[in-house]
Design a protein around this motif. Structure first.
Motif, PDB file in Angstrom:
ATOM      1  N   ALA A   1      -6.068   2.079   1.446  1.00 58.55           N
ATOM      2  CA  ALA A   1      -5.149   1.840   0.330  1.00 58.55           C
ATOM      3  C   ALA A   1      -4.583   3.120  -0.259  1.00 58.55           C
ATOM      4  O   ALA A   1      -3.496   3.129  -0.831  1.00 58.55           O
ATOM      5  CB  ALA A   1      -5.873   1.043  -0.761  1.00 58.55           C
ATOM      6  N   SER A   2      -5.303   4.223  -0.125  1.00 58.30           N
ATOM      7  CA  SER A   2      -4.809   5.482  -0.696  1.00 58.30           C
ATOM      8  C   SER A   2      -3.630   6.049   0.080  1.00 58.30           C
ATOM      9  O   SER A   2      -2.868   6.860  -0.434  1.00 58.30           O
ATOM     10  CB  SER A   2      -5.944   6.515  -0.718  1.00 58.30           C
ATOM     11  N   GLY A   3      -3.496   5.628   1.332  1.00 57.39           N
ATOM     12  CA  GLY A   3      -2.450   6.177   2.194  1.00 57.39           C
ATOM     13  C   GLY A   3      -2.801   7.528   2.762  1.00 57.39           C
ATOM     14  O   GLY A   3      -2.086   8.059   3.607  1.00 57.39           O
ATOM     15  N   ILE A   4      -3.910   8.092   2.318  1.00 55.37           N
ATOM     16  CA  ILE A   4      -4.313   9.440   2.772  1.00 55.37           C
ATOM     17  C   ILE A   4      -5.307   9.344   3.918  1.00 55.37           C
ATOM     18  O   ILE A   4      -5.196  10.052   4.916  1.00 55.37           O
ATOM     19  CB  ILE A   4      -4.920  10.237   1.589  1.00 55.37           C
ATOM     20  N   ILE A   5      -6.281   8.464   3.746  1.00 54.57           N
ATOM     21  CA  ILE A   5      -7.352   8.347   4.748  1.00 54.57           C
ATOM     22  C   ILE A   5      -6.906   7.396   5.843  1.00 54.57           C
ATOM     23  O   ILE A   5      -6.639   6.221   5.602  1.00 54.57           O
ATOM     24  CB  ILE A   5      -8.660   7.841   4.101  1.00 54.57           C
ATOM     25  N   CYS A   6      -6.840   7.905   7.066  1.00 51.17           N
ATOM     26  CA  CYS A   6      -6.425   7.080   8.203  1.00 51.17           C
ATOM     27  C   CYS A   6      -7.578   6.172   8.635  1.00 51.17           C
ATOM     28  O   CYS A   6      -8.742   6.571   8.605  1.00 51.17           O
ATOM     29  CB  CYS A   6      -6.016   7.955   9.388  1.00 51.17           C
ATOM     30  N   THR A   7      -7.235   4.959   9.037  1.00 48.57           N
ATOM     31  CA  THR A   7      -8.214   4.077   9.704  1.00 48.57           C
ATOM     32  C   THR A   7      -7.988   4.060  11.202  1.00 48.57           C
ATOM     33  O   THR A   7      -8.873   3.676  11.958  1.00 48.57           O
ATOM     34  CB  THR A   7      -8.119   2.656   9.143  1.00 48.57           C
ATOM     35  N   SER A   8      -6.835   4.471  11.654  1.00 46.64           N
ATOM     36  CA  SER A   8      -6.562   4.724  13.063  1.00 46.64           C
ATOM     37  C   SER A   8      -5.444   5.741  13.136  1.00 46.64           C
ATOM     38  O   SER A   8      -4.687   5.925  12.171  1.00 46.64           O
ATOM     39  CB  SER A   8      -6.190   3.439  13.806  1.00 46.64           C
ATOM     40  N   CYS A   9      -5.352   6.418  14.259  1.00 49.07           N
ATOM     41  CA  CYS A   9      -4.402   7.535  14.410  1.00 49.07           C
ATOM     42  C   CYS A   9      -3.282   7.162  15.370  1.00 49.07           C
ATOM     43  O   CYS A   9      -3.464   6.332  16.271  1.00 49.07           O
ATOM     44  CB  CYS A   9      -5.133   8.786  14.916  1.00 49.07           C
ATOM     45  N   LYS A  10      -2.137   7.825  15.198  1.00 53.96           N
ATOM     46  CA  LYS A  10      -1.011   7.596  16.098  1.00 53.96           C
ATOM     47  C   LYS A  10      -1.316   8.081  17.492  1.00 53.96           C
ATOM     48  O   LYS A  10      -0.901   7.477  18.467  1.00 53.96           O
ATOM     49  CB  LYS A  10       0.240   8.310  15.556  1.00 53.96           C
ATOM     50  N   ASP A  11      -2.045   9.150  17.570  1.00 58.48           N
ATOM     51  CA  ASP A  11      -2.425   9.676  18.888  1.00 58.48           C
ATOM     52  C   ASP A  11      -3.754   9.048  19.281  1.00 58.48           C
ATOM     53  O   ASP A  11      -4.737   9.138  18.541  1.00 58.48           O
ATOM     54  CB  ASP A  11      -2.539  11.204  18.852  1.00 58.48           C
ATOM     55  N   ILE A  12      -3.805   8.416  20.450  1.00 62.91           N
ATOM     56  CA  ILE A  12      -5.032   7.726  20.875  1.00 62.91           C
ATOM     57  C   ILE A  12      -6.163   8.702  21.148  1.00 62.91           C
ATOM     58  O   ILE A  12      -7.324   8.290  21.227  1.00 62.91           O
ATOM     59  CB  ILE A  12      -4.765   6.878  22.135  1.00 62.91           C
ATOM     60  N   ASN A  13      -5.832   9.974  21.275  1.00 64.46           N
ATOM     61  CA  ASN A  13      -6.869  10.982  21.525  1.00 64.46           C
ATOM     62  C   ASN A  13      -7.236  11.726  20.248  1.00 64.46           C
ATOM     63  O   ASN A  13      -7.735  12.853  20.300  1.00 64.46           O
ATOM     64  CB  ASN A  13      -6.418  11.966  22.610  1.00 64.46           C
ATOM     65  N   ALA A  14      -6.971  11.118  19.105  1.00 61.33           N
ATOM     66  CA  ALA A  14      -7.316  11.724  17.818  1.00 61.33           C
ATOM     67  C   ALA A  14      -8.258  10.795  17.073  1.00 61.33           C
ATOM     68  O   ALA A  14      -8.345   9.599  17.371  1.00 61.33           O
ATOM     69  CB  ALA A  14      -6.061  11.987  16.990  1.00 61.33           C
ATOM     70  N   LEU A  15      -8.994  11.355  16.116  1.00 61.16           N
ATOM     71  CA  LEU A  15      -9.889  10.551  15.296  1.00 61.16           C
ATOM     72  C   LEU A  15      -9.646  10.871  13.829  1.00 61.16           C
ATOM     73  O   LEU A  15      -9.101  11.912  13.472  1.00 61.16           O
ATOM     74  CB  LEU A  15     -11.355  10.782  15.695  1.00 61.16           C
TER      75      LEU A  15
ATOM     76  N   THR B   1       0.843  -1.187   0.000  1.00 58.22           N
ATOM     77  CA  THR B   1       0.000   0.000   0.000  1.00 58.22           C
ATOM     78  C   THR B   1       0.879   1.237   0.000  1.00 58.22           C
ATOM     79  O   THR B   1       2.085   1.170   0.262  1.00 58.22           O
ATOM     80  CB  THR B   1      -0.910   0.039   1.239  1.00 58.22           C
ATOM     81  N   LEU B   2       0.229   2.353  -0.300  1.00 59.46           N
ATOM     82  CA  LEU B   2       0.927   3.634  -0.198  1.00 59.46           C
ATOM     83  C   LEU B   2       1.262   3.910   1.250  1.00 59.46           C
ATOM     84  O   LEU B   2       0.515   3.530   2.156  1.00 59.46           O
ATOM     85  CB  LEU B   2       0.046   4.758  -0.752  1.00 59.46           C
ATOM     86  N   PRO B   3       2.398   4.580   1.511  1.00 55.53           N
ATOM     87  CA  PRO B   3       2.702   4.936   2.906  1.00 55.53           C
ATOM     88  C   PRO B   3       1.587   5.798   3.476  1.00 55.53           C
ATOM     89  O   PRO B   3       0.988   6.619   2.787  1.00 55.53           O
ATOM     90  CB  PRO B   3       4.018   5.727   2.792  1.00 55.53           C
ATOM     91  N   CYS B   4       1.308   5.554   4.719  1.00 53.82           N
ATOM     92  CA  CYS B   4       0.219   6.289   5.366  1.00 53.82           C
ATOM     93  C   CYS B   4       0.574   7.760   5.542  1.00 53.82           C
ATOM     94  O   CYS B   4       1.743   8.150   5.610  1.00 53.82           O
ATOM     95  CB  CYS B   4      -0.087   5.682   6.744  1.00 53.82           C
ATOM     96  N   ASN B   5      -0.469   8.557   5.605  1.00 53.47           N
ATOM     97  CA  ASN B   5      -0.352   9.947   6.041  1.00 53.47           C
ATOM     98  C   ASN B   5       0.413   9.971   7.366  1.00 53.47           C
ATOM     99  O   ASN B   5       0.297   9.047   8.173  1.00 53.47           O
ATOM    100  CB  ASN B   5      -1.777  10.521   6.223  1.00 53.47           C
ATOM    101  N   ALA B   6       1.177  11.028   7.588  1.00 53.79           N
ATOM    102  CA  ALA B   6       2.030  11.097   8.786  1.00 53.79           C
ATOM    103  C   ALA B   6       1.227  10.988  10.080  1.00 53.79           C
ATOM    104  O   ALA B   6       1.756  10.589  11.112  1.00 53.79           O
ATOM    105  CB  ALA B   6       2.831  12.402   8.781  1.00 53.79           C
ATOM    106  N   ASP B   7      -0.079  11.326  10.029  1.00 53.08           N
ATOM    107  CA  ASP B   7      -0.908  11.249  11.231  1.00 53.08           C
ATOM    108  C   ASP B   7      -1.358   9.828  11.523  1.00 53.08           C
ATOM    109  O   ASP B   7      -1.820   9.538  12.631  1.00 53.08           O
ATOM    110  CB  ASP B   7      -2.176  12.118  11.080  1.00 53.08           C
ATOM    111  N   CYS B   8      -1.315   8.947  10.513  1.00 56.65           N
ATOM    112  CA  CYS B   8      -1.986   7.643  10.604  1.00 56.65           C
ATOM    113  C   CYS B   8      -1.136   6.614  11.334  1.00 56.65           C
ATOM    114  O   CYS B   8       0.068   6.511  11.110  1.00 56.65           O
ATOM    115  CB  CYS B   8      -2.317   7.102   9.220  1.00 56.65           C
TER     116      CYS B   8
END
Length: 1487
Positions: free
Chosen positions: A344-358, A332-339
């Motif tokens: 598959a697009s790498g842009i839309i996160c399915t979960s975030c690095k910060d547990i207090n983010a959505l 897959t494409l590398p995830c967005n830096a927030d993800c």
């Protein structure tokens, strides 16, 4: 074989267009079985993808299920694929199986609601059974001799809505069919291949493949007849009765049932643990891939499973497209830096690095409601918590949106309620801001305003607002301007000009407009200020000026024109006229008086004051002065000629007059007079009906009997008579009816005899209103007066109509006032019944009710009525429904049903007058019911009693051991958690708990025993905490075991409680440790390395140490090649790691720092052998060497002060090098381990604050120094190049270790060996750590670095000593070719040739360098021997000189024989030794 399998799978994929699941157990193996349907329904081997519990054994005939075991394969959901597998109402399940003669389950599928179906075999009767249990209906179908044991069988299981069929091996008589209501999956299912259930074991035998399609199938598409083609490496039998078939291939599978051997019936290679793995073509089917799934390649060897858009590289997959990354499932494409994870697009996160983010729909993440960020969300902890009152915020205390929808951001911190709202609790939930009374702009309670919406209103102490004095309202005060201005004279008003209270306290509301002064007051100006009404003279009831009364207080006084009042005539006063009654009556004869009987002036002008009482008449008058008229003393009557009293005469003046019996002068009978009879002819003849008269035609007596004079003249018949003819005869009047006083006919009365009567419409007499009769109305008093209350009555006391308005006849006596009226006197006038207070239904006084209009009201002792206890009123009690029932929780209330004054028993009153009932788990805090703390049963702010199975400690409840809080934390439920044990090839033991444990366990909490054949094996171990659920025991054996050993681990911490308060169910665990060939290789390599390094270091003590340094540098780089995780064999990895395991000094930091103070090392480092990421622990042996040498410093200093021969000289020379050379050489030799350990530390997360951050700080400093070493050395060399090339003594004493070894004959660059040395190693470390996902770049960079180092040595030949140059070239060439051969394994995986070449080149290189070290050592020993010989020769020569006088010739011969060398030779040797020693000392300052 793999080629055949690939063709089979591709063909099968073409057939199964509607495939839901496809597992290829004969091709794919490991902890994870990949789903080849493309639906990602991956299964796990055994219980989990992360341990080997209940695993099947991988063979080249598919997955092997051991007899009597609990082996199984878990379909989704599992711990690798959490999304459950859903089946449609029509599907077919197919399997190729090799079965044993036992009872077992092939497959079972269970749902959470109890629905299930299964396929199993009963050995008793050789029966195949299928069962379904849907919606509580259990159905079973069975048939004997369907499948053949010890052979390969194909069967299908189909559910087609209501039809269920099992079909085996194309035989029509081997069909099991049952009917069900319908198949619909209404809940989540779990599925197992080969699961143990009830009395049935798990499946026993081999499974080649497993397929589920969403249709019914044709059996002949998958099962062929007899075939002799083998689709695995070898089939024992020449043919098979049932063959695997698809559109391109038909063939057989080996029937070898021995899992310890491959399909060729060849034993698996030694070292392949056949209790866990099998083999094929001498390859052990052990999957060590990073993503836990392997496949058989074209050479029947294992390689990592990778998706079609990636290729296997070592133990991982590399995407064909360099822009993509492999995420365990696909490229897959590398995830967005927030993800943390993304689509598959790498842009839309399915979960975030910060547990207090959505996640967002547009890409990246945003902080959750209640959090904000000031930096990018590219790591955990960047979302910071807002103030607890904020829903969103821009800073910690700067809210943008408040949690309460009726609150706004405060200017300082948090939120505040909007205008018109108030709060009694913190604004941390929506609804905390409660609406004020509609009239409030702000309030402290619901109805307690602080400020009002209308600026001309103020807050009441009770409810809402009221207009200020001078204002009134005609509508509710819910808008500004509702308060209208009163007339300027009004303090309060009901209308603009209708005052209720006046501004002037001595004024009252006027009936028209404004105010007027009270009685006794007057005004000379407008009444717009208090004091405008001024007090009148105290005698004035009203006045126009202060002393100018208009009316007087005393009703018997009148106003004087000057000041005040005076009593009327006939009255006198003895006190000031300031109250009514001050004027008292005079005697009746007095016009004025000074006392009651003391006249000042008589009323009669013809009277005089009597000296005693009153007045008396003058002489010549008659009468008495006691008369109360104005003229009581009168002259005699004018007709009288004489008299004694008025009007009686004693004689008359007129001649036709005579005295009557009263003494008055009257005309004689038949005569009358129009004048007073004071003249002679005053008597005139009467009217003819008159017997006597006084004037014409009025008679005074009549001629007719029963007649009487008519006032209008003549006569009329008397009462009771009527006229029948002219009344000039005596019988003209005839008697009337008995009741008539007068009549016109006998029975037609015109008046009645009886008093108080009236005529009815027949002209008959009846009693008047207020009277009644009980006898005929023939007497005057026949009409009896009714009871005083009665307007009409028919008997005594009983009224039929009442006099008083609003009164009603009483059945007993008189009248009573109607409800709502009362009387204070008899009801004998119209207004006797007075209106009660408007709240009274009845009353005894105006304000004193005896009953109330409103239901549920009672009499108020003061005024009117009040609602009964438990009722309230919002309007006055003037209607029946004015009293409303309070809410059930209120004992009494006001204003509203729930505004309580007193609560019923058990309820508590809040500050806003609400009654609340707190439940068993709540307490009352003054404002409402608050929940008791967790697990608390009874509390009062602090817990007093806990729920069952909990204990109270310092007001906090916690579940006792073995119990844990339920989901709602309301009770303690019994519960346990489990633990599993596993080992790896490095003999590391892993404990994995199913629940996290916050308590940190140490070695004292465990007891481990390892034995073989009941003989204990000595060992030690180190405990590492990976996570709160995982612990690693790193075992260290004194003598490495060479065969399988039993391990028993006992957890001594009992009970062990998890974070959810569950208790561990088992405390004793057993497993085994297998002999790992890698470890043997590591041991051999380590032993060899230690021997060679030890020998080299020993030799360096008496020779040039540079050879030892070069040797150590060579094996150090080679040992770290596996750190990049290349596709090397385990043997080669073990060899490389073994040669770098030389560590002569134990760890000195193990007792200072906790190995768990930071996160476990990143994966490749952990796999390489770094058990901890703690920087100072990893470099502890290196620091130990540093401290040992530092300790030697004071010892050398002590020796330098001792004058013992040449010892002090040698030690002084060594000390001069200590200041610089030792530290520079130490940094040179420890550069790689320190820098690498520092980077591993920086990549980890801190767990223990002080230790973790201290180590990270030290690591950061080390990285900075390492990065600067090469450029600083290069720049410094250039700046000091003159001293460098002029052999400056001071410069070389400090920095000679970097330059003394070199010839420096080819310019500046020839002196920069160590600058290149440091740069090359720093880049090597960076590549090994950060380029693991780019192996080609990584390897090319390392090979290029080695090539540059070799080229430098060849071009510049920098070393002075040829042997050192040769050793250095051997080392670098060894490194170059080793790296090259390792890189080629990416293209030729599992190549034994490359593996042997790599090991051979390392061994050859090490041997070459070791030989050079031995040569240098030999040369050093030779020089030392020459020194000894020189000393010995000198001693003999001295002896010779002493004895030459006695026997010169004999002594010369003897000396020659002893020395065996001529003197000139000895001298030459001595010179050589000295020169070589000096050269060594000059070129080897670090010795």
């Amino acid at each position: 074989m793999a080629l055949r399998l690939g063709i089979i799978c591709l063909a099968l994929r073409g057939i199964l267009g509607n495939t839901l699941v496809e597992y290829r157990f004969g091709y794919n193996f490991g902890e994870v079985y990949r789903d080849y349907s493309g639906n990602s329904n991956d299964a796990v081997n055994g219980d989990s993808a992360y341990n080997t519990n209940r695993n099947t054994i991988a063979t080249d005939r598919g997955a092997y299920f051991k007899s009597g075991s609990e082996n199984h394969i878990t379909l989704p959901p599992n711990d690798f694929r959490t999304v459950a597998l859903a089946l449609p109402s029509t599907f077919t399940l197919m399997m190729w199986v090799f079965i044993n003669d036992e009872s077992y389950y092939f497959f079972i599928r269970n749902s959470t609601n109890g629905d299930n179906f299964g396929i199993y075999r009963e050995s008793n009767g050789d029966k195949i059974c299928i069962t379904t249990n849907f919606s509580g209906t259990y159905i079973k179908g069975e048939l004997g001799s369907v499948l053949t044991t010890s052979k390969w069988n194909f069967f299908s299981f189909t559910i087609d809505n209501t039809s269920v069929k099992f079909y085996g091996n194309l035989e029509n008589n081997k069909i099991i069919s049952i009917t069900i209501s319908s198949y619909t999956e209404k809940s989540s299912f779990t599925s197992f291949i080969g699961c143990k259930k009830d009395t049935f074991n798990s499946f026993s035998g081999f499974i080649w493949n497993f397929i589920i399609v969403s249709t019914t199938i044709t059996q002949s598409s998958y099962v062929g007849g007899a075939s002799s083609n083998c689709i695995v490496p070898t089939c024992e039998s020449p043919s098979c009765p049932n063959s695997f078939i698809n559109s391109t291939i038909t063939g057989c599978i080996s029937i070898n049932s021995d899992s310890d051997k491959d399909s060729k019936n060849v034993n698996c290679p030694s070292g392949c643990n056949t209790s866990i793995y099998s083999c094929t073509s001498n390859t052990c089917l052990q999957c060590s891939c990073l993503y836990m799934s392997c496949v058989l390649n074209s050479t029947s060897s294992a390689t990592c499973w990778c998706p079609s858009n990636a290729y296997a590289s070592g133990n991982t997959c590399i995407c064909n497209d360099n822009n993509l990354t492999f995420d365990n499932f696909t490229c897959t494409l590398p995830c967005n830096a927030d993800c943390l994870t993304c689509d598959a697009s790498g842009i839309i996160c399915t979960s975030c690095k910060d547990i207090n983010a959505l996640t967002t729909n547009t890409g990246g993440c945003v902080c959750n409601s209640g959090y904000y960020n000031i930096t990018a969300l590219t790591s955990g902890g960047t979302c910071l918590q807002c103030n607890s009152q904020c829903k969103t915020c821009s800073e910690a205390n700067k809210c943008l949106i408040c949690k309460d929808s009726n609150a706004i951001a405060a200017s300082t911190i948090g939120c505040e309620c909007k205008s018109g709202y108030y709060n009694t609790s913190s604004l941390i939930i929506d609804g905390a801001c409660i609406k004020c009374n509609e009239q409030c702009s702000s309030c402290s309670k619901a109805d307690k305003c602080l400020t009002c919406i209308d600026s001309n209103a103020y807050a009441l102490d009770t409810i809402g607002c009221i207009c200020h004095d001078g204002y009134y309202n005609t509508s509710s005060l819910i808008i500004n301007g509702a308060c209208l201005q009163c007339n300027s004279q009004c303090k309060k008003c009901s209308e603009a000009n209708k005052c209720l209270i006046c501004i002037d306290s001595n004024a009252i509301a006027a009936s028209t407009i404004g105010c007027e002064c009270k009685s006794g007051y007057y005004n000379t100006s407008s009444l717009i200020i208090d004091g405008a009404c001024k007090k009148c003279n105290e005698q004035c009831l009203s006045c126009s000026e202060a002393d100018k009364c208009i009316t007087c207080i005393d009703s018997n006084a009148y106003a004087l024109s000057t000041i005040g009042c005076i009593c009327h005539d006939g009255y006198y006063n003895t006190s000031p006229l300031i109250e009514n009654g001050a004027c008292s009556n005079c005697d009746s004869q007095c016009k004025t008086c000074s006392e009651a009987n003391k006249c000042l002036k008589c009323k009669d002008a013809n009277a005089v004051i009597d000296s005693e009482i009153g007045c008396k008449c003058n002489s010549g008058y008659y009468g008495s002065a006691s008369s109360t008229t104005l003229s009581t003393c009168k002259q005699c009557y004018s007709e009288c000629s004489t008299c004694d009293k008025y009007p009686e005469c004693t004689a008359c003046i007129n001649e036709y007059a005579e005295l009557d019996k009263n003494g008055s002068c009257i005309c004689k009978s038949g005569y009358y007079s129009n004048l007073t009879l004071n003249i002679f002819d005053a008597c005139i003849k009467c009217y003819d009906e008159c017997s006597t008269c006084n004037e014409f035609p009025k008679c005074t007596t009549c001629i007719a009997e029963y007649a009487k004079p008519d006032l209008n003249g003549g006569c009329i018949c008397k009462s009771g008579y009527y006229r029948n003819s002219s009344l000039n005869v005596s019988d003209a009047c005839i008697k009337c009816y008995d009741e008539c006083l007068t009549c016109v006919e006998y029975s037609k009365c015109t008046s009645c005899i009886t008093k108080n009567t009236i005529l009815d419409f027949n002209a008959r007499c009846i009693c008047d209103s207020g009277y009644y009769n009980i006898t005929p109305l023939t007497t005057e008093n026949a009409c009896i007066k009714c009871y005083n209350d009665c307007a009409e009555c028919n008997e005594d006391l009983i009224c039929s109509v009442c006099i008083a308005d609003s009164a009603t006849p009483n059945k007993n006596i008189g009248c009573v006032c109607n409800l709502g009226y009362y009387n204070t006197s008899a009801l004998n006038n119209k207004n006797s019944c007075l209106k009660c207070y408007d709240e009274c239904q009845s009353c005894i006084e105006n304000l004193k009710c005896t009953s109330c209009i409103a239901k549920y009201a009672i009499i108020n002792d003061a005024v009117g009525c009040v609602c009964e206890y438990g009722f309230y009123n919002t309007t006055r009690l003037i209607n029946a429904n004015a009293c409303q029932l309070c809410s059930i929780e209120c004992k009494s209330c006001e204003f509203s049903s729930d505004y309580c004054i007193e609560c019923i028993d058990g309820y508590n009153m809040t500050s806003d007058n609400r009654c609340v009932l707190c439940t068993e788990r709540e307490y009352f805090d003054g404002n409402g019911c608050k929940s008791c703390p967790t697990l608390c049963k009874r509390c009062n702010g602090v817990c007093l009693e806990c729920v069952d199975n909990a204990i109270l400690n310092q007001s906090i409840c916690s579940c006792i051991d073995g119990y844990f809080p339920d989901d709602n934390k309301l009770s303690c439920e019994s519960g346990y958690f489990e633990c599993s044990i596993s080992t790896n090839l490095n003999n590391n033991v892993k404990l994995s708990y199913t629940e996290p444990i916050s308590e940190i366990l140490d070695e004292m909490d465990f007891e481990i025993d390892i034995n073989r054949d009941n003989t204990s094996i000595p060992f030690s171990y180190k405990l590492y905490k990976l996570t709160s659920k995982d612990y690693i025991f790193q075992l260290n054996f004194i003598n490495q075991p060479t065969s399988q050993c039993n391990l028993t681990l006992v957890i001594l911490k009992n009970p062990l409680v998890s974070d959810t308060n569950k208790t561990l169910v088992n405390y004793i665990y057993s497993t085994y440790i297998s002999f790992n060939p890698i470890i043997k290789v590591k041991i051999i390599a380590k032993a060899a390395s230690q021997a060679i390094v030890g020998a080299s270091l020993g030799s360096s003590l008496i020779s040039n140490p540079s050879s030892a340094w070069i040797f150590i540098n060579t094996i150090e780089i080679i040992s770290y090649i596996p750190l990049s995780n290349p596709p090397l064999s385990n043997r080669l990895i073990g060899f490389f790691q073994g040669i770098g395991s030389f560590n002569p000094v134990p760890s000195i930091a193990g007792n200072i720092f906790d190995s768990n103070s930071t996160e476990a090392p990143y994966y490749e480092a952990y796999k390489y052998g770094f058990s901890t990421s703690v920087f100072l622990l990893n470099i502890s042996p290196t620091l130990g060497i540093f401290f040992i040498v530092c300790i030697c410093w004071p010892l050398l200093y002590l020796f330098s002060k001792l004058e013992i021969g040449k010892i002090s000289i040698k030690t002084i020379k060594i000390l001069s090098n200590y200041k610089y050379s030792f530290f520079l050489r130490f940094w040179t030799q420890s550069f790689i381990i320190i820098t690498l350990s520092a980077i591993i530390q920086i990549k980890s997360t801190v767990y223990m604050a002080f230790q973790g951050y201290f180590n990270q700080a030290c690591a950061s400093i080390a990285i900075v120094i390492a990065a600067l070493t090469a450029p600083v050395l290069l720049i410094s060399s250039y700046n000091y190049r003159e001293k460098l090339f002029s052999n400056d003594d001071v410069f070389y004493k400090k920095f000679g270790c970097f330059y003394s070894e070199f010839k420096l004959n080819k310019g500046f660059l020839s002196s920069q060996y160590y600058a290149i040395f440091f740069l090359r190693r720093f880049l090597f470390i960076l590549a090994q750590v950060y380029l693991n996902n780019h192996p080609h770049t990584q390897n090319v960079m390392n090979i290029l670095g080695s090539f540059i180092q070799v080229a430098f040595l060849i071009i510049y030949l920098p070393f002075k000593e040829t042997s050192i140059l040769i050793s250095s070239l051997i080392g670098e060439i060894t490194i170059f070719f080793t790296m090259l051969f390792c890189y080629l394994t990416y293209f030729f995986q599992n190549s034994l040739v490359l593996e042997n070449l790599a090991i051979s080149i390392v061994i050859i290189g090490m041997a070459g360098q070791f030989i050079i070290t031995l040569f240098l050592t030999f040369m050093s020993f030779r020089i030392l021997w020459l020194k000894i010989e020189k000393i010995r020769a000198k001693a003999i020569l001295q002896t010779f000189e002493n004895n030459k006088e006695n026997n010169k010739e004999n002594n010369k011969e003897k000396v020659k024989e002893i020395l065996k060398f001529p003197s000139s030779e000895v001298e030459r040797h001595n010179s050589i030794v000295i020169d070589e020693i000096d050269e060594i000392n000059e070129t080897s300052p670090g010795k």
